[in-house]
Structure formats: structure tokens, C-alpha cells
Enzyme design. Sequence first.
Site, PDB file in Angstrom:
ATOM      1  N   GLY A 168       0.781  -1.228   0.000  1.00 64.98           N
ATOM      2  CA  GLY A 168       0.000   0.000   0.000  1.00 64.98           C
ATOM      3  C   GLY A 168       0.813   1.278   0.000  1.00 64.98           C
ATOM      4  O   GLY A 168       0.246   2.368   0.113  1.00 64.98           O
ATOM      5  N   CYS A 224     -15.629  -0.016 -26.736  1.00 62.53           N
ATOM      6  CA  CYS A 224     -17.004   0.435 -26.949  1.00 62.53           C
ATOM      7  C   CYS A 224     -17.722   0.725 -25.637  1.00 62.53           C
ATOM      8  O   CYS A 224     -18.676   0.034 -25.270  1.00 62.53           O
ATOM      9  CB  CYS A 224     -17.749  -0.596 -27.773  1.00 62.53           C
TER      10      CYS A 224
END
Length: 440
Positions: free
Chosen positions: A247, A359
Site C-alpha cells: 500500500g 465500446c
Amino acid sequence: MFPDTYTVDGHYHIAIGGVPIRQLAEEYGTPLYVLDYDTLIHRIQSFQESLREMNPPGQAFYAGKAFLSTAMAGLLKDQGMGLDVVSGGELYTALEAGMDPARVVFHGNVKTEDEIRMGLSRGVGYFVVDSLAELAAISRIAGELGEQAAILLRLTPGIEAHTHAFIQTGQFDSKFGFGMIDGIHEEALEQALRLPNLVLKGFHAHIGSQIFDEDPFVHNAQRLMEFMRVALERHRYWPDVLDIGGGFGVQYGPDDDPPQVPRILARVNETMRRLTPPGYPVPTVFIEPGRAIVAEAGVTIYQVRATKTVPGGRRYVAVDGGMGDNIRPALYQAAYVAQVDGKNPETPAGVYTIAGRYCESGDILVKDIALPEPEVGDYLAVYGTGAYNYAMASNYNRVPRPAVVLVDKARTVLWVKRESYEDLVRNDLPWRRPEEGRWR
Ligand SMILES: Cc1ncc(COP(=O)(O)O)c(C=O)c1O
């Protein structure tokens, strides 16, 4: 943001690892993932150095979910770094690269029976256990195989790190790990110590990703140490390992201010030494950095295929990749910096939005960025794409995934081949009519 070897010449031509991106694009095609060897090595070695400074020395397990290929696993092996895997596929990749399975920690909130069996029979170093069901399954399967499973319990300490909600994992309401408010962690501890064929080595808590503050890491270690004191008082159990996950934040854009890892690890070490009861050894710290090792080593090269200006709207620049090779902007509004090769970034012609080829209206790679005018045929570099790009790539719209190439000292080596159309249909089977009698 930029790889360590990023350069721009007098004509604004960008090079990484001494190789012009135009040359990379022409040789390998676009879109193309480029990884800079120098940046990878510097990041790996600086983690290793900070861990050596700890007392006792810590260990790093690179989080393969950020980016993994056989070559990457080979590089980690060369550098003496362990690996955190979350699936049989990641484990298989590590083993293919000849990695020592003892240097592997096996994560994931769901591990199938086959994956547990594979991990046990191949000798992975540690399983990080996420649920009571998994504890029971590992205990049973280890018994069937005549093995002892070294485990860590994944805890959810309730630490809110400042990051996007989807990449925050340490808060109480999380799908990961044993929560520390409802007593389930105590039940897990009791079972881990009681069930046969399990050797409890310690605890783990990963609190989120892209964290810039030092304090959450220190609070995490503190919370885990407090629980260890409970384990000691109730069960006379003291762990060898405390795994604080990954992290560590990186710079995607100019406003990002990554934390100082050596300082975090020194503070974690100091906290642990202070909270270890007299006469007991200070547990070894494990960390699992992914993004902090690979993100800034990566650049994606695209080619501009179309441009348009919507009257009263945005100026769009459409490139030959998009959400299939980088889902992060669509998934968590991740922001990236881009540049046009061969054009002065200091003299922008306007604000543009870089759209992908897929798309979906949401397939936007970079929203509203000031650029010199991008024209059809120009190459565009997007920075900081080493982590969670190739790893999360898909074949949406049946577009083959790009190649990955490593660059160093004006040389290149292919790490992952570009997918072909044949690859796309490799597992497809032809249509059969029901009356053909070949249905089961
Ligand atoms: C358990 C665990 N360890 C390590 C990591 C790696 O995080 P990062 O790439 O932000 O360092 C993750 C990311 O999701 C994780 O869930």
C-alpha cells in the site's frame, strides 16, 4: 511519475532506458507496455536496504497482483525478494520462473481446494488465511497430504487510510480478513491454535493501497501488537511474524507525495520493539509492496488514431488502446499524466481528453489534460502504468493484449509477447447444432 531513466531530447523526443519511444513503437507496435529496468532495480533494492536496517531484519514479498510475468518472477528471484500470490496462476508463474516456493506467501479471500493442495504440495512458505472455512480446509487438506501448513491470520484492524474506497481494505466493513470488532479474530486465533496440521506463524493486515501518510502503517503495527499481547495473555502464544501488507503510495501526478518508506519501517520497528514484552523476541516484519516497486517503472505507448472537437464540449484524442490495457481510470477514476512525443509539453495548445478505442463511453484514459496539439500518427506516452495495468488487462472487444518490453541502457528485451488473433480463439470451440449429437 516518470521512470528514473526518462529523458527528452532537444526535439522533445522521449526515451526510456536510453531507447526512444518512437523506436519502441515501431519495433514492437502499439499499444506497448514499457518497463524500465533501472527503476525496478532501484525500488527493489531500496526496500531491501530499509528492511535490512530493521532489528530483526524485515522481509519483502512483492505483491504479484500489481504485475507478474515469468520474467518478473525471475527478476525477483535474482534480487532475493519473495512473492505474494493470490491464485494458483500466480503461484504457477513463480514456480515456472524457478522461484523458491518457501519465499512465497499465498493470499486471497478465496482459495480453492485445488489451490490449497497446490500450495501445500509445492511447499509455499505461508498461507495467509482469510476465513474460518479456509482455516478448516487448510487443516484438513494438510492432514490428507501429511503436511504442516505455516499460516498467518489476515486481520482487519479498522484503520481508515486515505485512499479510494475500492482500494481501502483495512477498515472494519471489508470483504477481507477477520474483523477486529466482533470477536471473530479471537475465534480465528483459537481455531488456528487448536486445529491440527496448522502452524500459526503470526498475523497480517493490509490496510489499503496508494497510502501517502506514514501514520496508518504505524497504527496498523500498533493494533496488531496489541492483539498479540492478548494472544500471549490468553493462549501463551507469541508470533514470529507480523505482516503489514503493502500500500505504499506512488506518484501518478505532480500533486502526489509518496511517503518515505525507510521512515515508515523505522517507526514500525520502533513501535514493535516498544510493545514487545520483555523476554520475547520482536517479531519479523513482512511487507508486500506491489505498486511502489513497479508503477513508476512503467510507461504505456499509444498511437493517436483520431481527434475531434465537440462544439461547446471537449477535444477528444482517440488512441489505439484504452480500458482493455488500463482499466484503472474507469474502475477508480485513476488519474494519469501523458505526453505527446516530439512536441514541447511546455507549450500546450489546449486541454484534451484521451479516449480509448473500446465500446464504452467510460473508456477515457486521461480527462482534461493540457497538451501540445496531438495529431493522428503521434505517439503518446502515459506514465506510471507499471502496476495494475497489464495485470488487469482484458480482451474486451476481442482486442489482443499488448506486449511488455523491458528497457535498459539503450537495449530492449521482450517480457511478454503481444497476443495474436489465434491466441484469442485458442480456447474457443466451434458451433455444433443440437441435432449433431455431440452435446452432453
Ligand atoms: C494483501 C495485499 N498485500 C499487498 C497488496 C499490494 O498493494 P500495493 O500494490 O498498493 O502495494 C495488496 C493490494 O491489494 C493486498 O491486498
